[in-house]
Design a protein around this motif. Structure first.
Motif, PDB file in Angstrom:
ATOM      1  N   VAL A 110       0.854  -1.213   0.000  1.00 39.49           N
ATOM      2  CA  VAL A 110       0.000   0.000   0.000  1.00 39.49           C
ATOM      3  C   VAL A 110       0.880   1.250   0.000  1.00 39.49           C
ATOM      4  N   PHE A 111       2.183   1.072   0.230  1.00 39.17           N
ATOM      5  CA  PHE A 111       3.110   2.208   0.251  1.00 39.17           C
ATOM      6  C   PHE A 111       3.883   2.317  -1.066  1.00 39.17           C
ATOM      7  N   LYS A 112       4.307   3.534  -1.357  1.00 38.39           N
ATOM      8  CA  LYS A 112       5.010   3.816  -2.614  1.00 38.39           C
ATOM      9  C   LYS A 112       6.392   3.182  -2.652  1.00 38.39           C
ATOM     10  N   GLY A 113       7.065   3.167  -1.503  1.00 39.24           N
ATOM     11  CA  GLY A 113       8.369   2.517  -1.446  1.00 39.24           C
ATOM     12  C   GLY A 113       9.549   3.444  -1.636  1.00 39.24           C
ATOM     13  N   ASP A 124       1.099   8.210   5.099  1.00 40.18           N
ATOM     14  CA  ASP A 124       0.344   8.300   3.848  1.00 40.18           C
ATOM     15  C   ASP A 124       0.617   7.092   2.960  1.00 40.18           C
ATOM     16  N   THR A 125      -0.448   6.562   2.382  1.00 44.50           N
ATOM     17  CA  THR A 125      -0.336   5.422   1.470  1.00 44.50           C
ATOM     18  C   THR A 125      -0.342   5.930   0.027  1.00 44.50           C
ATOM     19  N   ASP A 126       0.310   5.184  -0.845  1.00 47.89           N
ATOM     20  CA  ASP A 126       0.372   5.572  -2.262  1.00 47.89           C
ATOM     21  C   ASP A 126       0.855   4.374  -3.078  1.00 47.89           C
ATOM     22  N   PRO A 127      -0.019   3.374  -3.275  1.00 46.67           N
ATOM     23  CA  PRO A 127       0.414   2.153  -3.963  1.00 46.67           C
ATOM     24  C   PRO A 127       0.817   2.404  -5.406  1.00 46.67           C
ATOM     25  N   ILE A 128       1.802   1.617  -5.876  1.00 50.47           N
ATOM     26  CA  ILE A 128       2.293   1.798  -7.250  1.00 50.47           C
ATOM     27  C   ILE A 128       1.900   0.639  -8.162  1.00 50.47           C
ATOM     28  N   ASN A 129       1.061  -0.268  -7.647  1.00 54.29           N
ATOM     29  CA  ASN A 129       0.535  -1.329  -8.508  1.00 54.29           C
ATOM     30  C   ASN A 129      -0.930  -1.610  -8.166  1.00 54.29           C
ATOM     31  N   VAL A 130      -1.607  -2.327  -9.026  1.00 56.85           N
ATOM     32  CA  VAL A 130      -3.047  -2.594  -8.874  1.00 56.85           C
ATOM     33  C   VAL A 130      -3.318  -3.418  -7.624  1.00 56.85           C
ATOM     34  N   TYR A 131      -2.478  -4.411  -7.383  1.00 55.76           N
ATOM     35  CA  TYR A 131      -2.645  -5.241  -6.195  1.00 55.76           C
ATOM     36  C   TYR A 131      -2.657  -4.367  -4.932  1.00 55.76           C
ATOM     37  N   GLY A 132      -1.660  -3.506  -4.792  1.00 51.50           N
ATOM     38  CA  GLY A 132      -1.586  -2.609  -3.638  1.00 51.50           C
ATOM     39  C   GLY A 132      -2.804  -1.699  -3.543  1.00 51.50           C
ATOM     40  N   ALA A 133      -3.256  -1.203  -4.692  1.00 45.66           N
ATOM     41  CA  ALA A 133      -4.436  -0.327  -4.715  1.00 45.66           C
ATOM     42  C   ALA A 133      -5.689  -1.071  -4.269  1.00 45.66           C
ATOM     43  N   SER A 134      -5.810  -2.338  -4.690  1.00 44.55           N
ATOM     44  CA  SER A 134      -6.990  -3.123  -4.310  1.00 44.55           C
ATOM     45  C   SER A 134      -6.983  -3.443  -2.810  1.00 44.55           C
ATOM     46  N   LYS A 135      -5.815  -3.712  -2.267  1.00 47.49           N
ATOM     47  CA  LYS A 135      -5.717  -3.992  -0.833  1.00 47.49           C
ATOM     48  C   LYS A 135      -5.981  -2.728  -0.013  1.00 47.49           C
ATOM     49  N   VAL A 241      21.039  -9.097  -9.025  1.00 44.62           N
ATOM     50  CA  VAL A 241      20.748  -8.322 -10.241  1.00 44.62           C
ATOM     51  C   VAL A 241      19.970  -7.070  -9.839  1.00 44.62           C
ATOM     52  N   ALA A 242      20.159  -6.007 -10.609  1.00 42.34           N
ATOM     53  CA  ALA A 242      19.518  -4.729 -10.268  1.00 42.34           C
ATOM     54  C   ALA A 242      18.048  -4.710 -10.657  1.00 42.34           C
ATOM     55  N   THR A 243      17.711  -5.367 -11.761  1.00 37.69           N
ATOM     56  CA  THR A 243      16.321  -5.346 -12.226  1.00 37.69           C
ATOM     57  C   THR A 243      15.885  -6.737 -12.656  1.00 37.69           C
ATOM     58  N   PHE A 244      14.593  -6.953 -12.532  1.00 38.92           N
ATOM     59  CA  PHE A 244      13.989  -8.203 -12.981  1.00 38.92           C
ATOM     60  C   PHE A 244      12.633  -7.831 -13.550  1.00 38.92           C
ATOM     61  N   LYS A 245      12.431  -8.087 -14.828  1.00 38.87           N
ATOM     62  CA  LYS A 245      11.227  -7.584 -15.498  1.00 38.87           C
ATOM     63  C   LYS A 245       9.972  -8.279 -14.978  1.00 38.87           C
ATOM     64  N   THR A 246       9.043  -7.459 -14.474  1.00 36.59           N
ATOM     65  CA  THR A 246       7.742  -7.961 -14.022  1.00 36.59           C
ATOM     66  C   THR A 246       6.657  -7.008 -14.532  1.00 36.59           C
ATOM     67  N   ASP A 247       5.431  -7.500 -14.624  1.00 32.96           N
ATOM     68  CA  ASP A 247       4.329  -6.660 -15.109  1.00 32.96           C
ATOM     69  C   ASP A 247       3.989  -5.553 -14.131  1.00 32.96           C
ATOM     70  N   ALA A 248       4.091  -5.849 -12.842  1.00 31.88           N
ATOM     71  CA  ALA A 248       3.762  -4.851 -11.816  1.00 31.88           C
ATOM     72  C   ALA A 248       5.026  -4.268 -11.201  1.00 31.88           C
ATOM     73  N   LYS A 249       4.998  -2.978 -10.933  1.00 29.97           N
ATOM     74  CA  LYS A 249       6.096  -2.338 -10.201  1.00 29.97           C
ATOM     75  C   LYS A 249       6.054  -2.796  -8.748  1.00 29.97           C
ATOM     76  N   ARG A 250       7.220  -2.899  -8.122  1.00 33.94           N
ATOM     77  CA  ARG A 250       7.322  -3.205  -6.705  1.00 33.94           C
ATOM     78  C   ARG A 250       7.942  -2.027  -5.961  1.00 33.94           C
TER      79      ARG A 250
END
Length: 285
Positions: A110-113, A124-135, A241-250
């Motif tokens: 639920v946090f931006k990170g 303050d909450t500020d989700p950066i993916n749909v899952y976080g927004a739904s929760k 590794v610095a990055t790992f491609k995923t559909d949702a941001k973490r």
């Protein structure tokens, strides 16, 4: 002697086949537990939900049913919100109607990170993916209904069973793993969450609201993979590794501050290392 007899607390658990629900069922040995899988109780069906709660008449509902496919949620937004928000709102309304305490689990997502220090429950909450927004929508719905409720934000949940990062590292045949080292959080054992929930039900302070519960400490996914590798003697090669491609941001940093939880519930949260030891022991047994 009979006036000292206290009936067992009646607990209704949803999402009974999930790793958290299984751990909680094991921990609540001193309670009268009614656990329903998603096949036995579809929480998105208000009629079924109402009927089960009216029939069982529980003291507590522990909601372990959730949509947790973080990447898939990006394309299944409607489904994620249906389970994580709209169904949860209805559950909270029915729980309030029957004066039942609702225990619900949310997420560090639920946090931006972008913080540099652990997040407080009232930040303050500020989700950066749909899952976080739904929760987050689910949290807000429960708070709006304002019945007897506890919302526990947990993070990086894992167990010796189910589909999770620990099980993947432990069970994959791949001998060389590339693991992201640019996300920091607190891997949290389902066993430790379950033991805490048992404590809450035994010692309910009735101080309702939003809390954080995670194993104490912080590490990257890479460091966690290395710890699993070492504790299980897997002899895998773990590469950062610095990055790992995923559909949702973490979130890059999603460590949660648990001081409020420790104070209100008079509970000492175990360390990441101790939590991992317990899961390793369960995995090996």
């Amino acid at each position: 002697m009979f006036d000292k007899y206290k009936p067992l607390k009646k607990i209704l658990i949803t999402g009974a086949n999930g790793m958290l629900a299984i751990a909680i069922k094991n921990a609540l040995s001193g309670c009268d537990v009614y656990a329903f899988s998603s096949q036995e109780l579809d929480i998105t069906c208000s009629q079924s939900l109402h009927k089960k709660i009216a029939t069982v008449q529980p003291d507590y509902i522990i909601n372990c049913a959730a949509y947790t496919a973080v990447d898939l949620a990006e394309t299944e937004q409607e489904k994620a919100f249906k389970i994580n928000a709209f169904a949860v709102e209805k559950m909270a309304q029915i729980a309030k109607q029957y004066q039942v305490t609702l225990v619900h689990f949310s997420t560090d997502y639920v946090f931006k990170g972008d913080a540099a220090m652990p997040y407080q429950p009232d930040q303050d909450t500020d989700p950066i993916n749909v899952y976080g927004a739904s929760k987050l929508a689910g949290e807000k719905a429960i708070s709006r209904v304002n019945g007897k409720h506890y919302i526990f934000r947990i993070s990086w949940l894992y167990a010796a069973n189910g589909k999770n990062f620990f099980k993947w590292v432990a069970g994959t045949d791949v001998k060389e793993l590339n693991i992201v080292n640019t996300q920091t959080g607190s891997p949290t054992s389902a066993i430790d969450v379950a033991n805490f929930i048992n404590h809450v039900i035994d010692n309910d302070p009735k101080n309702y609201g939003i809390y954080h519960f995670t194993n104490q400490g912080e590490m990257t996914w890479y460091a966690f993979a290395k710890a699993i590798n070492q504790k299980l003697d897997l002899n895998k090669t773990i590469n950062p590794v610095a990055t790992f491609k995923t559909d949702a941001k973490r979130p890059a940093y999603s460590v949660l501050d648990c001081k409020k939880t420790e104070q209100v519930f008079n509970y000492s949260t175990p360390s990441i290392s101790d939590g991992l030891d317990r899961v390793v022991a369960r995995y090996k047994s």
